[in-house]
Design a protein around this motif. Structure first.
Motif, short mmCIF file in Angstrom:
data_model
loop_
_atom_site.label_atom_id
_atom_site.label_comp_id
_atom_site.label_asym_id
_atom_site.label_seq_id
_atom_site.Cartn_x
_atom_site.Cartn_y
_atom_site.Cartn_z
N GLU A 1 0.91 -1.23 0.05
CA GLU A 1 -0.09 -0.13 -0.04
C GLU A 1 0.85 1.22 0.01
OE1 GLU A 1 -3.07 0.20 3.06
OE2 GLU A 1 -3.47 -1.92 2.96
N ASP A 2 0.31 2.46 -0.64
CA ASP A 2 1.23 3.62 -0.68
C ASP A 2 1.15 4.04 0.89
OD1 ASP A 2 -0.58 4.79 -3.49
OD2 ASP A 2 1.28 3.50 -3.12
N ASN A 3 2.42 4.95 0.95
CA ASN A 3 2.54 5.36 2.37
C ASN A 3 2.88 4.50 3.49
OD1 ASN A 3 2.18 7.97 1.37
ND2 ASN A 3 -0.06 7.66 1.64
N ARG A 4 3.39 3.34 3.10
CA ARG A 4 3.70 2.03 4.15
C ARG A 4 4.92 1.39 3.49
NH1 ARG A 4 -0.82 0.11 7.26
NH2 ARG A 4 -0.18 -2.08 6.95
N LEU A 5 5.87 1.18 4.46
CA LEU A 5 7.06 0.39 4.11
C LEU A 5 6.97 -0.86 4.72
CD1 LEU A 5 9.97 3.06 4.79
CD2 LEU A 5 8.70 2.46 2.57
N TYR A 6 7.68 -1.87 3.92
CA TYR A 6 7.46 -3.34 4.22
C TYR A 6 8.62 -3.93 4.35
CZ TYR A 6 2.63 -2.76 3.12
OH TYR A 6 1.08 -2.40 2.96
N ALA A 7 9.19 -4.08 5.36
CA ALA A 7 10.58 -5.07 5.62
C ALA A 7 10.32 -6.30 6.07
CB ALA A 7 11.38 -4.19 6.62
N ASP A 8 11.21 -7.15 5.36
CA ASP A 8 11.15 -8.57 5.71
C ASP A 8 11.44 -8.94 7.04
OD1 ASP A 8 12.05 -11.62 4.13
OD2 ASP A 8 11.62 -11.52 5.94
N PHE B 1 14.87 10.72 9.91
CA PHE B 1 15.42 9.77 10.95
C PHE B 1 15.49 8.30 10.51
CE2 PHE B 1 10.71 9.30 11.42
CZ PHE B 1 10.41 8.29 11.79
N LEU B 2 16.05 7.46 11.05
CA LEU B 2 16.30 6.11 10.59
C LEU B 2 15.97 4.94 11.59
CD1 LEU B 2 19.07 5.08 11.76
CD2 LEU B 2 20.09 6.79 10.44
N ILE B 3 15.87 3.75 10.95
CA ILE B 3 15.85 2.45 11.89
C ILE B 3 16.90 1.54 11.59
CG2 ILE B 3 14.14 0.48 12.28
CD1 ILE B 3 12.16 2.22 11.25
N GLU B 4 17.44 1.15 12.98
CA GLU B 4 18.84 0.46 13.15
C GLU B 4 18.43 -0.76 13.53
OE1 GLU B 4 21.93 2.27 15.14
OE2 GLU B 4 23.45 1.98 13.63
N VAL C 1 15.27 4.69 5.99
CA VAL C 1 15.27 5.73 6.04
C VAL C 1 13.89 6.67 6.04
CG1 VAL C 1 16.34 7.94 5.44
CG2 VAL C 1 17.65 6.08 5.73
N ILE C 2 13.38 7.43 7.16
CA ILE C 2 12.16 8.05 7.04
C ILE C 2 12.22 9.43 6.86
CG2 ILE C 2 9.80 8.02 8.12
CD1 ILE C 2 10.69 5.18 7.50
N PHE C 3 11.50 10.00 5.87
CA PHE C 3 11.54 11.55 5.57
C PHE C 3 10.84 12.30 6.49
CE2 PHE C 3 13.70 9.77 2.30
CZ PHE C 3 12.95 9.33 1.19
N ILE D 1 7.02 7.89 2.18
CA ILE D 1 7.06 8.29 3.43
C ILE D 1 8.85 8.23 3.84
CG2 ILE D 1 5.04 7.71 4.32
CD1 ILE D 1 6.23 5.32 5.88
N GLY D 2 9.52 7.26 3.07
CA GLY D 2 10.94 6.93 3.29
C GLY D 2 11.39 5.89 2.42
N THR D 3 12.57 5.44 2.43
CA THR D 3 13.35 4.44 1.61
C THR D 3 13.69 3.19 2.43
OG1 THR D 3 14.13 6.31 0.17
CG2 THR D 3 15.09 3.90 0.11
N LEU D 4 13.30 2.20 1.97
CA LEU D 4 13.77 0.99 2.59
C LEU D 4 15.17 0.42 2.32
CD1 LEU D 4 12.06 -0.81 4.55
CD2 LEU D 4 11.59 -2.46 2.68
N SER D 5 15.84 -0.12 3.05
CA SER D 5 17.16 -0.86 2.50
C SER D 5 16.79 -2.19 1.71
CB SER D 5 17.95 -1.21 3.79
OG SER D 5 19.22 -1.70 3.49
#
Length: 449
Positions: free
Chosen positions: A348-355, A403-406, A415-417, A426-430
């Motif tokens: 979905e838009d405006n959501r980031l999904y990390a495994d 900010f970021l999530i480490e 990285v969250i904008f 809203i940001g960029t996933l690694s």
């Protein structure tokens, strides 16, 4: 009077120095090797001013870039200036000019501190001024920004702003000042070059005197600012507070304009011109004790008869460590929610999904710092977060809000904008936490609703 003393370039330089640098000061001088900066270097030499020359070599043009550097170093030595040359590797994915400017000024400011200089001086001239005003107009910037760039702003000194490019070229030829031409400046790839090479020749044909008319806009902008100042005085309690009743009595369009002026006069960290009308309207119904958030750093608060611009406490922005079990309990961190969900292959838009299987807990949510790097989704190799934010067109004033999530193993997984970008991200996933057909569960990141 000698030929040098009677030159329009010399006179403009002298006038600017006398107006803005009455004392003998130490300068950091940015010199590229082009005619503008070499003219500036020659003037600094002739007037025996104390300066450290700085040259940035982006290594884009092979041997030509090396020749630029050698010229600046040679003439600096000949005219008895200390010269610092810095070689940079292009790490920009998209907007090279923005990246190059940011890196260049970071170096200028670092060296200013190191050499305990008073100002950074650059060779911006009248043509740069016209291009700046036009770009701001075409991008829909507010009227006060039509003032363009000023001869002196904070730590920057631009003594050639009243001199045209044509005058500078005549000056360097007349006094045999060596310079080099960067052929990339002849391309129309970038906005300034497009204006310079495509628009300006046609403007001269159809609108004689258009340059002077554009420059006159600076006066109109200053007049507007003076009027806005007078109106703001009548409704402002202090630097960061408005008298609500008097402010609400202003006509709607004026109210929006004065709100922008109030915020800009209090801080340069917020860019809200696009949403100011809705913010102004929302203030009408805002109850005492309630607030409207302008950015992750600032909010407008209704405090009985006042509207106050408050900086959000830095304590709320401290690093936060989260265990996996914490995610089901916390409401939000830095204004964003994080949750664990089953993965169904949909996005979905405006959501980031990390495994989730690739995220080692506990995770830390913190503001980025200089030197932080990560591998953006779809990119080979890593990138500085500062460069990534520049490429995503996050303004310098708002970069510190990102900010970021480490993860526990030190991997930066997102990285969250500070706000949604033009493409509503809203940001960029690694790349390291990319979802695949094997993904079972995901860590979902989204704006707080």
């Amino acid at each position: 009077m000698s030929k040098f003393e009677s030159s329009s370039v010399t006179k403009a330089f002298q006038k600017s120095v006398k107006s803005y640098l009455p004392d003998s000061l130490k300068l950091i001088a940015g010199v590229s090797g082009g005619p503008d900066s070499m003219a500036l270097l020659y003037l600094l030499h002739r007037f025996e001013m104390d300066a450290v020359v700085v040259h940035c070599n982006y290594q884009l043009r092979g041997e030509n870039s090396e020749k630029d550097q050698r010229l600046v170093e040679k003439m600096s030595s000949f005219w008895e200036f200390e010269c610092v040359s810095v070689k940079l590797e292009n790490e920009s994915m998209n907007n090279f000019q923005a990246w190059a400017r940011e890196r260049r000024y970071e170096i200028f400011y670092d060296l200013k501190r190191e050499f305990q200089a008073d100002f950074i001086t650059t060779a911006h001239h009248q043509d740069d001024q016209i291009e700046t005003i036009l770009q701001r107009m075409l991008r829909g910037a507010g009227l006060t920004s039509w003032r363009g760039i000023r001869p002196i702003e904070e730590q920057l000194f631009r003594p050639l702003l009243e001199v045209s490019k044509g005058e500078i070229l005549k000056f360097v030829e007349e006094f045999n000042i060596p310079y080099r031409i960067d052929n990339s400046n002849e391309e129309s790839t970038y906005a300034r070059n497009f204006l310079r090479h495509n628009w300006f020749p046609e403007m001269r044909k159809f609108f004689p005197g258009w340059r002077d008319n554009i420059l006159k806009l600076r006066d109109r902008a200053e007049e507007y600012e003076l009027m806005a100042d007078e109106i703001l005085k009548s409704v402002r309690m202090d630097r960061k507070s408005l008298k609500r009743e008097q402010f609400m009595e202003l006509p709607e369009k004026i109210r929006s304009a004065i709100l922008v002026h109030f915020i800009e006069s209090a801080t340069k960290e917020i860019d809200i011109s696009s949403s100011i009308r809705s913010i102004s309207e929302n203030l009408i119904e805002l109850q005492s004790g309630k607030s409207i958030q302008l950015s992750s750093n600032y909010k407008l608060v209704r405090d009985r008869d006042l509207i106050t611009l408050n900086r959000i406490s830095d304590e709320k922005k401290a690093s936060v460590e989260l265990k996996k079990e914490d995610l089901s309990q916390i409401k939000a961190v830095y204004g964003h929610q994080m949750s664990i969900e089953e993965y169904d292959g949909k996005f979905e838009d405006n959501r980031l999904y990390a495994d989730l299987s690739k995220v080692s807990f506990p995770i830390t949510v913190r503001h980025w710092k200089d030197g932080d790097r990560f591998q953006p989704l779809g990119m080979e190799g890593t990138q500085l977060i500062s460069d990534h934010l520049t490429n995503r067109k996050i303004s310098s004033a708002q970069k510190n809000d990102a900010f970021l999530i480490e993860t526990f193993d030190g991997n930066i997984c997102a990285v969250i904008f500070p706000h949604n970008t033009s493409d509503d991200q809203i940001g960029t996933l690694s790349e390291s936490v990319r979802c695949s057909s094997e993904t079972k569960k995901v860590l979902v990141i989204c704006n707080q609703t």
